[in-house]
Design a protein around this motif. Structure first.
Motif, PDB file in Angstrom:
ATOM      1  N   CYS A  68      -4.554   8.913  -2.376  1.00 53.55           N
ATOM      2  CA  CYS A  68      -3.174   8.478  -2.235  1.00 53.55           C
ATOM      3  C   CYS A  68      -2.321   9.319  -3.181  1.00 53.55           C
ATOM      4  N   LYS A  72       3.160   7.745  -2.276  1.00 53.96           N
ATOM      5  CA  LYS A  72       2.568   6.515  -1.736  1.00 53.96           C
ATOM      6  C   LYS A  72       2.181   5.554  -2.862  1.00 53.96           C
ATOM      7  N   THR A 127       3.547   1.829  -2.916  1.00 50.93           N
ATOM      8  CA  THR A 127       2.634   0.676  -2.929  1.00 50.93           C
ATOM      9  C   THR A 127       3.023  -0.306  -4.036  1.00 50.93           C
ATOM     10  N   ALA A 154      -2.415   0.810  -8.075  1.00 47.74           N
ATOM     11  CA  ALA A 154      -1.704   1.026  -6.806  1.00 47.74           C
ATOM     12  C   ALA A 154      -2.468   2.015  -5.913  1.00 47.74           C
ATOM     13  N   ASN A 185      -3.658   1.012  -2.195  1.00 48.50           N
ATOM     14  CA  ASN A 185      -3.302   1.832  -1.040  1.00 48.50           C
ATOM     15  C   ASN A 185      -4.541   2.304  -0.270  1.00 48.50           C
ATOM     16  N   GLU A 214      -5.977  -0.483   1.710  1.00 49.27           N
ATOM     17  CA  GLU A 214      -5.257  -0.686   2.979  1.00 49.27           C
ATOM     18  C   GLU A 214      -5.713   0.335   4.023  1.00 49.27           C
TER      19      GLU A 214
END
Ligand SMILES: *Cc1c(COP(=O)(O)O)cnc(C)c1O
Length: 502
Positions: A380, A384, A388, A405, A409, A412
Motif C-alpha cells: 500500500c 492509500k 485508509t 493503516a 489496507n 481489505e
C-alpha cells in the motif's frame, strides 16, 4: 531446548547462549531445534491466565535453561501495569471498516509507544540473566541499527542496566522528527545515539559487519566485553512476540469472538519480518492460523517474494510515511526459509550468500508452494495509507498510525481478492501520535500543518479527542543530548571510540 544456527546445524547453543550472543559466528540466526506443541487442554488453561501468566508459560517452554523464578522475575518486571498503561499490555479493539471486521491488536501501550516495547522491555532482563549463565563478569555491548522504533525502545529498555552498554545507529533522514527527538533525548549513563549518512539497510549492514569482524570482537574480549544484539535477529526479541498472538487468541475466545479451535488470520505490517515470523512460530505451536497476511509499503520486496519466490533487493528504495517498514533486506525471512526448506542449513546459507553477493535469490518450487499456501503478500503506497487512516477515522472514529493503516489496507485487498472472512487479528504497531504529521495530513488534508511536531500532536489531539500517550507528551520539554552524524564506513571506529578501546 537447544538452538542452532540457520546456516550451520552443528552450531548448537543453549537459550542463554543464543540470547547473550545475539547472532551466530557464521552469520546465521539462532532458531529452536523444535517447537513445543500446545494441546486443547493447554489452551484451556491459558484462557484462564492474564498476559503475564501466558507469557510465563511460553517463556518456560522455550527457555529451559532458566529457572521458574528467573522467568517469573523477568515477566513481572517487564509487563507492569504502570509501564503498559493498564493491566493488559496488548489489548484488542474490535471495530470494522466498510463492512469488514477488524480485530485490532494494539501493541503500542508501552513506554515508547511502538510494539518494539513488547520485546524490548523484557530483553534486558533475559540478557542479564543469560550473561550470568554464560559469560559471568563480562559487559555486553548492544549495537542497534534502527529504522526508528527499535532504537528508542532498546535505549529505554537498556538504560542504566548493569553490565550493559548500548549504541544506536539510525539513518539520518530515515526516521520521523518525533522518533529522532525520542532517541536524541534519551537518558542513561550507558547509552549512545548516532545518525549515519545512508538508509536503514546501510545501518543494519554496518552493524552486522561489526558483529562478524573478528578483530573487533577480540578487542572487546581483551577488555572484558562482548557484543550482543537487541535487533530482531536476537532470539530474545522474537520469543516475547510469540506471546501476544497466543494471548490475543485467548482474549478473542474469552470475549466470545471465536470458539476455541477456530482459525484466525493474522495481518502484520512488516519490515524486518520479525513480528510476522513470531505469529508463524505461534502457529507451529498449535495456534490455528489460516493465513499470514504480510503487509508492506512501497518497499514491496516481500510482496514480490511471496508472489514469485524471487527475493530481489536490487530496486529503488522509497522513504515513506511508514518509515519503520522502509526496509529492503528483511533479516528474519532467513528463519522462515530455514523452516520452509525442511531445516536446511546448506540451502539457507546459499540463499543468504546470494543475497549478500548479488542481492537476489530464488527458492525452489516446493518452497514457493508452501509460501503461497500460507502467506498473502500485499502493499500500500503513501496515498492509500493516508486515505485508509482517514476512512477509518471518519467511519469509526478510530485513529490508527501509518503502519497499522498499511495493514488495514492490505487486509481489505485480501478480503476483496479472496472473500475469506476468517476473523483476522491485525497487529497495530505504533501510536498514531508517533507519526503525527502523516496522520494529521490524513485526517485534516486541507489544513496548513503546524510548524513543529509537537504542535502537530496538539492539533491532532484537538481534532480527534484521542489522548496523547504520556511518554510522548513529556518529550516536549526535553533537550537533545546527542547530535553525531557519521558515514556508515566509520561505524566501526565510532564503536571503538565510544567504548574507549581504540
Ligand atoms: C518495527 C516496526 C514494524 C516492522 O516490524 P518487523 O518485525 O520489523 O517486521 C512495523 N511497524 C512499526 C511501527 C515498527 O516499529
Amino acid at each position: 531446548m537447544l538452538y542452532n544456527s540457520t546456516q550451520n546445524k552443528n552450531e548448537v547453543v543453549s537459550a542463554a547462549q543464543a540470547i547473550a550472543q545475539g547472532i551466530s559466528k557464521d552469520g546465521g540466526l539462532f532458531v529452536p531445534q523444535e517447537f513445543p506443541r500446545y494441546s486443547e487442554d493447554d489452551f484451556k488453561s491459558l484462557l484462564k491466565e492474564d498476559y503475564r501468566g501466558r507469557a510465563k508459560k511460553v517463556f518456560s517452554d522455550f527457555l529451559t535453561d532458566f529457572g521458574e523464578e528467573e522467568i517469573n522475575d523477568c515477566v513481572e518486571k517487564a509487563y507492569t501495569a504502570e509501564k503498559f498503561d493498564g493491566s493488559n499490555p496488548a489489548p484488542l479493539t474490535y471495530t470494522s471498516l466498510n463492512g469488514k471486521e477488524l480485530n485490532i491488536l494494539e501493541l503500542w501501550h508501552g513506554p515508547t509507544c511502538a510494539f518494539k516495547d513488547m520485546a524490548l522491555q523484557i530483553l534486558p532482563h533475559l540478557l542479564t540473566k543469560s550473561l550470568k549463565k554464560t559469560y559471568d563478569g563480562k559487559d555486553a555491548v548492544i549495537l542497534v541499527a534502527t529504522s526508528g522504533d527499535t532504537g528508542k525502545a532498546a535505549l529505554e529498555g537498556f538504560k542504566d542496566v548493569e553490565h550493559t552498554k548500548i549504541i544506536v545507529f539510525y539513518p539520518v533522514n530515515g526516521v520521523s522528527p518525533m522518533q529522532k527527538h525520542q532517541m536524541n533525548t534519551q537518558e542513561g549513563a550507558n547509552v549512545k545515539v548516532c545518525a549515519i549518512e545512508g538508509n536503514f539497510d546501510d545501518a543494519q549492514t554496518g552493524v552486522k559487519k561489526i558483529f562478524t569482524t573478528s578483530d573487533i570482537s577480540e578487542k572487546l574480549a581483551e577488555n572484558n566485553m562482548l557484543f550482543s544484539s537487541a535487533n530482531s535477529i536476537n532470539w530474545g526479541r522474537l520469543l516475547p512476540q510469540i506471546v501476544y498472538y497466543i494471548s490475543a487468541y485467548c482474549d478473542m475466545v474469552n470475549d466470545g469472538k471465536i470458539s476455541l479451535g477456530d482459525s484466525i488470520n493474522v495481518v502484520v505490517p512488516t519490515g524486518n519480518f520479525g513480528n510476522i515470523l513470531a505469529s508463524y512460530y505461534a502457529s507451529l505451536m498449535g495456534l490455528p492460523v489460516n493465513k499470514f497476511i504480510c503487509a508492506s509499503n512501497s518497499n514491496n520486496v516481500l510482496t514480490d517474494f511471496i508472489n514469485t519466490g524471487v527475493y530481489d533487493k536490487n530496486r529503488q528504495f522509497y522513504t515513506t510515511v511508514s518509515p519503520s517498514m522502509d526496509i529492503l533486506v528483511s533479516s528474519n525471512l532467513e528463519r522462515l526459509l530455514y523452516k520452509l526448506s525442511g531445516d536446511s542449513d546448506t540451502m539457507t546459507a546459499q540463499w543468504m550468500t546470494a543475497l549478500k553477493t548479488v542481492g537476489k535469490y530464488e527458492v525452489p518450487d516446493e518452497v514457493k508452494t508452501v509460501i503461497k499456501e500460507n502467506f498473502f503478500g500485499g502493499f500500500c503506497d503513501d496515498l492509500k495509507t493516508r486515505e485508509t487512516i482517514s476512512r477509518l477515522f471518519e467511519e469509526k472514529h478510530y485513529l490508527c498510525d501509518t503502519h497499522t493503516a498499511v495493514a488495514v489496507n492490505v487486509y481489505e485487498q485480501y478480503v476483496d481478492a479472496t472473500g475469506d472472512n476468517t476473523p483476522a487479528v491485525i497487529a497495530s504497531t505504533a501510536s498514531p501520535y508517533k507519526f503525527s504529521k502523516a496522520v494529521l495530513e490524513a485526517v485534516a488534508p486541507n489544513e496548513e500543518l503546524p510548524a513543529n511536531e509537537f504542535d502537530m500532536v496538539d492539533r491532532l489531539n484537538e481534532l480527534t479527542g484521542m489522548d496523547v500517550p504520556a511518554p510522548l507528551a513529556g518529550l516536549k520539554n526535553k533537550t537533545a543530548r546527542f547530535s553525531d552524524v557519521i558515514e556508515s564506513d566509520d561505524m566501526k571506529a565510532y564503536v571503538l571510540k565510544s567504548l574507549s578501546i581504540e
